[in-house]
Write a protein that holds these residues in place. Structure first.
Motif, short mmCIF file in Angstrom:
data_model
loop_
_atom_site.label_atom_id
_atom_site.label_comp_id
_atom_site.label_asym_id
_atom_site.label_seq_id
_atom_site.Cartn_x
_atom_site.Cartn_y
_atom_site.Cartn_z
N GLU A 26 -67.05 6.35 -82.48
CA GLU A 26 -67.83 5.11 -82.63
C GLU A 26 -67.91 4.72 -84.09
OE1 GLU A 26 -71.58 5.68 -80.65
OE2 GLU A 26 -70.60 5.97 -78.72
N TRP A 27 -68.10 5.70 -84.99
CA TRP A 27 -68.12 5.40 -86.42
C TRP A 27 -66.77 4.82 -86.86
CZ3 TRP A 27 -69.87 3.56 -90.50
CH2 TRP A 27 -69.17 3.66 -91.70
N GLN A 28 -65.67 5.40 -86.41
CA GLN A 28 -64.36 4.91 -86.81
C GLN A 28 -64.16 3.45 -86.41
OE1 GLN A 28 -62.00 8.18 -85.11
NE2 GLN A 28 -61.27 8.53 -87.18
N LYS A 29 -64.61 3.07 -85.23
CA LYS A 29 -64.52 1.67 -84.80
C LYS A 29 -65.38 0.78 -85.70
CE LYS A 29 -63.65 2.70 -79.96
NZ LYS A 29 -64.20 2.70 -78.61
N HIS A 30 -66.60 1.24 -85.98
CA HIS A 30 -67.50 0.46 -86.82
C HIS A 30 -66.95 0.35 -88.24
CE1 HIS A 30 -71.18 -1.49 -87.92
NE2 HIS A 30 -71.29 -0.67 -88.95
N GLN A 31 -66.41 1.45 -88.74
CA GLN A 31 -65.83 1.47 -90.08
C GLN A 31 -64.71 0.44 -90.18
OE1 GLN A 31 -64.43 5.13 -92.54
NE2 GLN A 31 -62.87 4.75 -91.02
N THR A 32 -63.86 0.36 -89.18
CA THR A 32 -62.76 -0.60 -89.18
C THR A 32 -63.29 -2.02 -89.23
OG1 THR A 32 -61.34 0.94 -87.98
CG2 THR A 32 -60.73 -1.40 -87.90
N MET A 33 -64.35 -2.30 -88.45
CA MET A 33 -64.94 -3.64 -88.48
C MET A 33 -65.49 -3.96 -89.86
SD MET A 33 -66.80 -4.23 -84.80
CE MET A 33 -67.72 -2.71 -84.74
N LEU A 34 -66.17 -2.99 -90.49
CA LEU A 34 -66.72 -3.24 -91.83
C LEU A 34 -65.61 -3.49 -92.85
CD1 LEU A 34 -69.61 -0.62 -92.10
CD2 LEU A 34 -69.82 -3.10 -91.81
N ILE A 35 -64.57 -2.68 -92.80
CA ILE A 35 -63.45 -2.84 -93.74
C ILE A 35 -62.83 -4.23 -93.59
CG2 ILE A 35 -61.10 -2.07 -94.27
CD1 ILE A 35 -62.10 0.81 -93.59
N ASN A 36 -62.59 -4.62 -92.34
CA ASN A 36 -61.94 -5.91 -92.11
C ASN A 36 -62.86 -7.08 -92.46
OD1 ASN A 36 -59.59 -4.71 -91.22
ND2 ASN A 36 -60.21 -4.74 -89.08
N ASP B 51 -72.93 7.78 -93.65
CA ASP B 51 -74.06 8.72 -93.64
C ASP B 51 -75.22 8.16 -92.81
OD1 ASP B 51 -72.62 10.44 -95.25
OD2 ASP B 51 -73.63 9.81 -97.10
N LYS B 52 -75.52 6.88 -92.99
CA LYS B 52 -76.60 6.24 -92.24
C LYS B 52 -76.27 6.18 -90.75
CE LYS B 52 -78.31 3.45 -96.05
NZ LYS B 52 -78.53 2.08 -96.56
N PHE B 53 -75.06 5.77 -90.42
CA PHE B 53 -74.63 5.64 -89.02
C PHE B 53 -74.74 6.99 -88.31
CE2 PHE B 53 -71.52 5.70 -85.62
CZ PHE B 53 -71.58 4.43 -85.06
N LEU B 54 -74.21 8.03 -88.93
CA LEU B 54 -74.16 9.34 -88.28
C LEU B 54 -75.51 10.04 -88.23
CD1 LEU B 54 -70.74 10.64 -89.65
CD2 LEU B 54 -71.22 9.68 -87.39
N SER B 55 -76.44 9.63 -89.08
CA SER B 55 -77.77 10.25 -89.07
C SER B 55 -78.78 9.44 -88.28
CB SER B 55 -78.27 10.48 -90.49
OG SER B 55 -78.51 9.24 -91.13
N GLY B 56 -78.34 8.30 -87.73
CA GLY B 56 -79.24 7.48 -86.92
C GLY B 56 -80.13 6.55 -87.72
N GLU B 57 -79.87 6.42 -89.01
CA GLU B 57 -80.63 5.49 -89.84
C GLU B 57 -80.11 4.06 -89.61
OE1 GLU B 57 -80.97 6.56 -94.01
OE2 GLU B 57 -80.53 8.64 -93.47
N ASP B 58 -80.84 3.09 -90.14
CA ASP B 58 -80.41 1.70 -90.05
C ASP B 58 -79.19 1.51 -90.95
OD1 ASP B 58 -80.53 -0.93 -89.17
OD2 ASP B 58 -81.82 -1.55 -90.82
N TYR B 59 -78.13 0.96 -90.40
CA TYR B 59 -76.89 0.75 -91.14
C TYR B 59 -76.48 -0.71 -91.00
CZ TYR B 59 -75.08 1.18 -86.42
OH TYR B 59 -74.86 1.01 -85.08
N ILE B 60 -75.57 -1.15 -91.86
CA ILE B 60 -75.11 -2.53 -91.84
C ILE B 60 -74.19 -2.74 -90.64
CG2 ILE B 60 -73.68 -4.23 -93.06
CD1 ILE B 60 -74.84 -3.14 -95.65
N LYS B 61 -74.49 -3.77 -89.88
CA LYS B 61 -73.69 -4.13 -88.72
C LYS B 61 -72.66 -5.18 -89.14
CE LYS B 61 -77.08 -2.07 -86.27
NZ LYS B 61 -78.06 -1.61 -87.21
N ALA B 62 -71.59 -5.28 -88.38
CA ALA B 62 -70.63 -6.34 -88.61
C ALA B 62 -71.26 -7.65 -88.17
CB ALA B 62 -69.35 -6.06 -87.82
N ASP B 63 -71.17 -8.70 -88.98
CA ASP B 63 -71.88 -9.95 -88.74
C ASP B 63 -71.55 -10.60 -87.39
OD1 ASP B 63 -73.24 -9.84 -91.15
OD2 ASP B 63 -71.70 -10.95 -92.22
N GLY B 64 -70.29 -10.67 -87.04
CA GLY B 64 -69.92 -11.37 -85.83
C GLY B 64 -69.80 -10.49 -84.60
N PHE B 65 -70.16 -9.23 -84.73
CA PHE B 65 -69.95 -8.28 -83.62
C PHE B 65 -71.00 -8.42 -82.53
CE2 PHE B 65 -70.66 -4.03 -81.74
CZ PHE B 65 -69.44 -3.91 -81.08
N VAL B 66 -70.53 -8.52 -81.30
CA VAL B 66 -71.42 -8.53 -80.14
C VAL B 66 -70.94 -7.39 -79.24
CG1 VAL B 66 -72.23 -9.82 -78.15
CG2 VAL B 66 -71.75 -11.01 -80.29
#
Length: 75
Positions: free
Chosen positions: A26-36, A56-71
């Motif tokens: 799940e992190w790898q998918k999110h990481q790709t969205m952030l990079i793009n 670090d935030k994603f994997l520890s359950g903290e609030d992390y930046i989401k991709a703007d257009g992601f649903v």
């Protein structure tokens, strides 16, 4: 679980010991969205630092930046 540490050094070992394969994927998918979306370059130290902070935030359950257009898909 993961087959091997997915990241170098102590951080990779910690991820290997404490993070599930599903969470890592799940992190790898999110990481790709952030990079793009943010046009991050892994050649730039500031972009690598940003991505690591978000990982670090994603994997520890903290609030992390989401991709703007992601649903997320309805499952």
């Amino acid at each position: 679980g993961l087959n091997s540490p997915p990241y170098p050094g102590a951080k990779g070992q910690s991820i290997f010991d404490n993070v599930s394969l599903q969470a890592w994927q799940e992190w790898q998918k999110h990481q790709t969205m952030l990079i793009n979306e943010r046009h991050l370059s892994m050649m730039e130290a500031k972009d690598r630092i940003f991505l690591q902070e978000q990982m670090d935030k994603f994997l520890s359950g903290e609030d992390y930046i989401k991709a703007d257009g992601f649903v997320p898909e309805n499952k």
